[in-house]
Design an enzyme around this catalytic site. Structure first.
Site, PDB file in Angstrom:
ATOM      1  N   TYR A 114      -4.461 -36.347   9.091  1.00 15.11           N
ATOM      2  CA  TYR A 114      -3.033 -36.309   9.379  1.00 15.11           C
ATOM      3  C   TYR A 114      -2.427 -37.621   8.895  1.00 15.11           C
ATOM      4  CZ  TYR A 114       1.194 -34.790  11.762  1.00 15.11           C
ATOM      5  OH  TYR A 114       2.483 -34.398  12.038  1.00 15.11           O
ATOM      6  N   LYS A 169      -7.138  -6.505  12.156  1.00 12.39           N
ATOM      7  CA  LYS A 169      -7.183  -6.572  10.692  1.00 12.39           C
ATOM      8  C   LYS A 169      -7.587  -7.967  10.241  1.00 12.39           C
ATOM      9  CE  LYS A 169      -5.936  -4.197   6.913  1.00 12.39           C
ATOM     10  NZ  LYS A 169      -5.850  -2.761   6.648  1.00 12.39           N
ATOM     11  N   GLU A 211       1.231  -3.841   6.050  1.00  8.01           N
ATOM     12  CA  GLU A 211       0.453  -2.977   6.944  1.00  8.01           C
ATOM     13  C   GLU A 211       1.378  -2.190   7.858  1.00  8.01           C
ATOM     14  OE1 GLU A 211      -3.391  -1.707   8.172  1.00  8.01           O
ATOM     15  OE2 GLU A 211      -2.840  -3.127   6.609  1.00  8.01           O
ATOM     16  N   GLY A 271       3.406  11.139   1.850  1.00  3.56           N
ATOM     17  CA  GLY A 271       3.936   9.855   2.290  1.00  3.56           C
ATOM     18  C   GLY A 271       3.316   8.705   1.541  1.00  3.56           C
ATOM     19  N   ALA A 273       0.416   6.952   1.944  1.00  2.00           N
ATOM     20  CA  ALA A 273      -0.991   7.090   1.559  1.00  2.00           C
ATOM     21  C   ALA A 273      -1.171   8.189   0.536  1.00  2.00           C
ATOM     22  CB  ALA A 273      -1.843   7.357   2.796  1.00  2.00           C
ATOM     23  N   ASN A 363      -6.188  10.947  11.442  1.00  2.00           N
ATOM     24  CA  ASN A 363      -6.887  10.318  12.559  1.00  2.00           C
ATOM     25  C   ASN A 363      -6.002  10.299  13.792  1.00  2.00           C
ATOM     26  OD1 ASN A 363      -9.536   9.405  12.740  1.00  2.00           O
ATOM     27  ND2 ASN A 363      -9.208   7.772  11.263  1.00  2.00           N
ATOM     28  N   ASN A 393     -10.662   2.100   5.392  1.00  5.58           N
ATOM     29  CA  ASN A 393     -10.087   1.106   4.481  1.00  5.58           C
ATOM     30  C   ASN A 393     -10.798  -0.242   4.498  1.00  5.58           C
ATOM     31  OD1 ASN A 393      -8.245   3.094   3.965  1.00  5.58           O
ATOM     32  ND2 ASN A 393      -6.438   1.808   4.280  1.00  5.58           N
TER      33      ASN A 393
END
Length: 469
Positions: A114, A169, A211, A271, A273, A363, A393
């Protein structure tokens, strides 16, 4: 609702039972009689008269959890002290954290990490902004950005409710590719505000992972950010899904001895996907595809086509079929569903071509029962972990971003996506390939490295821009 007990509904019930007698043995029977599965039974405290026991078991859903607890409580001389939901316990305080990579044990180390030493590094970056990739976390960081509008099939639940998913994720990025990812949950669903916000925070990241942003807004958000930023922008719901589907289909067609350019494909879902899967399939050589949405087949004769649906109509369904999904599936070699549960039956699969391939990826409930589909199709894949051939994925995005970051890529190209899909498919060897193994496990040690290497090679060091297939 889960059809079988799942670890997603795993509970630990703390009980007190008499030290003697049959109470302990009756606990397992009580869970099994209620339809649950005992995964552990631990004595946590023992005395001459009483035992404290933790029974861990899996249930189907929340109502089933209560039924199991009631069954345990009905055992004679058993007292229930506490019921803990193991999934919620895992999330207490969040699933990720930030740690320093350098020691801060004394004043010298603090002065370098720092002030005042850090000022020298900041000035170096000011003189040469490219040094940010070399001297900061930018070289290994990804922003996982959502507006909470299309979360895991749960719908528009908002940014706060999306945060546990984005944390997960980020944890997957670290576990499978060593990438530091940061959840960015935006309290806006306005396209202009999302684009402006991501653009403003982009200097601190080496890539942007979009996402769970609903269609059609996700298309515009991605397009505009790719035009504005000099780092890769990747919408995983679109392109991660497409990579995994193409990889799995490549191997499935090997199993049944068919060529992508020759098979007839029926798709459910137009859509985010579905459109991305279609684009990558066409780029890979597919020639005969019919896409259906909730109104039926997409074709140029429909008067409700927006820009995305018009593109689909212009590049598929050359004969102008105007019927429903069942009619599109009849005689088809391949069905790919990224849509809604229970829209097909086993009889529909039976009406497909010989040695059919079925990817029912909705899903948690697929477009057709996997058990029914397996009665008639040669190869079946789902998005579920309790059946063979899970399309997940996590097989794609960690390796894709590892390759993009390593190459210091400025963007994502269709060639990179194709390379990733081919590499993922190739992880399954000819000796392993079969109807129940067309895609590797998410824990296969070679997946992320193979995908990363393919993307890195395709990027050629630096890649700029994106041209849709």
């Amino acid at each position: 609702m889960a059809t079988v007990p799942s670890v997603s509904y795993s509970i630990t019930v703390r009980l007190e039972v008499p030290a003697g007698g049959k109470a302990v043995s009756l606990l397992t029977h009580a869970v099994e009689n209620a339809g649950g599965v005992v995964t552990a039974l631990d004595v946590t405290n023992a005395g001459h008269e009483k035992l404290r026991i933790d029974v861990t078991c899996a249930a189907k859903d929340a109502d089933h959890v209560q039924a199991i607890v009631d069954s345990l409580g009905a055992v004679e001389d058993v007292a229930i002290h506490k019921v803990s939901d193991r999934t919620f316990l895992m999330h207490l305080g969040g699933k990720i954290e930030m740690q320093s990579k350098v020691p801060l044990r004394n004043r010298d180390e603090l002065s370098m990490a720092y002030t005042p030493g850090v000022a020298r590094v900041s000035l170096a970056i000011a003189r040469n902004p490219e040094d940010a990739r070399r001297l900061t976390i930018k070289r290994n960081s990804v922003a996982v950005v959502t507006d909470g509008s299309a979360v895991l099939g749960l719908g528009n639940i908002g940014p706060a409710a999306a945060l546990p998913v984005m944390e997960g994720k980020a944890a997957l990025f670290k576990r499978f590719a060593g990438i530091d990812a940061w959840p960015i949950c935006l309290d806006t669903q306005d396209v202009d505000e999302i684009v402006a916000t991501v653009r403003a925070i982009a200097p601190g990241f080496g890539g942007i992972n979009l996402e769970d942003i609903s269609a059609p807004r996700c298309f515009e958000v991605e397009r505009r950010l790719r035009e504005l930023l000099d780092i890769p922008v990747f919408h995983d719901d679109q392109h991660g899904t497409a990579i995994c589907v193409l990889a799995a289909l490549t191997n499935a067609l090997k199993v049944v001895g068919k060529e992508l350019s020759e098979v007839r494909i029926a798709m459910a879902g137009a859509g985010a996907a579905g459109t991305a899967v279609l684009r990558l399939l066409l780029a890979a050589g597919a020639r005969n595809v019919i896409v259906c949405d909730y109104l039926g087949a997409v074709h140029l004769g429909r008067d409700d086509l927006d820009d995305s649906l018009r593109w689909i109509a212009e590049h598929t369904n050359s004969e102008g079929y105007g019927g429903d999904l069942r009619g599109a599936v009849k005689g088809a070699d391949v069905f790919i569903g990224v849509s809604a549960p229970g829209i097909l039956t086993g009889d529909d699969v039976a009406a497909m071509a010989k040695d059919a391939v079925v990817f029912a990826l909705a899903n948690p409930e697929p477009e057709v029962s996997p058990d029914d589909a397996r009665e008639h199709a040669a190869v079946v894949a789902t998005g579920r972990s309790d059946y063979p051939n899970q399309i997940n994925n996590v097989l794609a995005f960690p390796g894709v971003f590892r390759g993009l970051l390593d190459a210091q890529a400025d963007g994502v190209t269709p060639e990179m996506l194709l390379a990733a899909a081919r590499a993922l498919a190739a992880v399954v060897t000819s000796e392993e390939l079969g109807p129940n193994y067309i895609i590797p496990s998410v824990f296969h040690p070679d997946v992320a490295n193979a995908v990363a290497a393919a993307v890195r090679e395709s990027a050629g060091g630096r890649a700029r821009g994106f041209t849709e297939a």
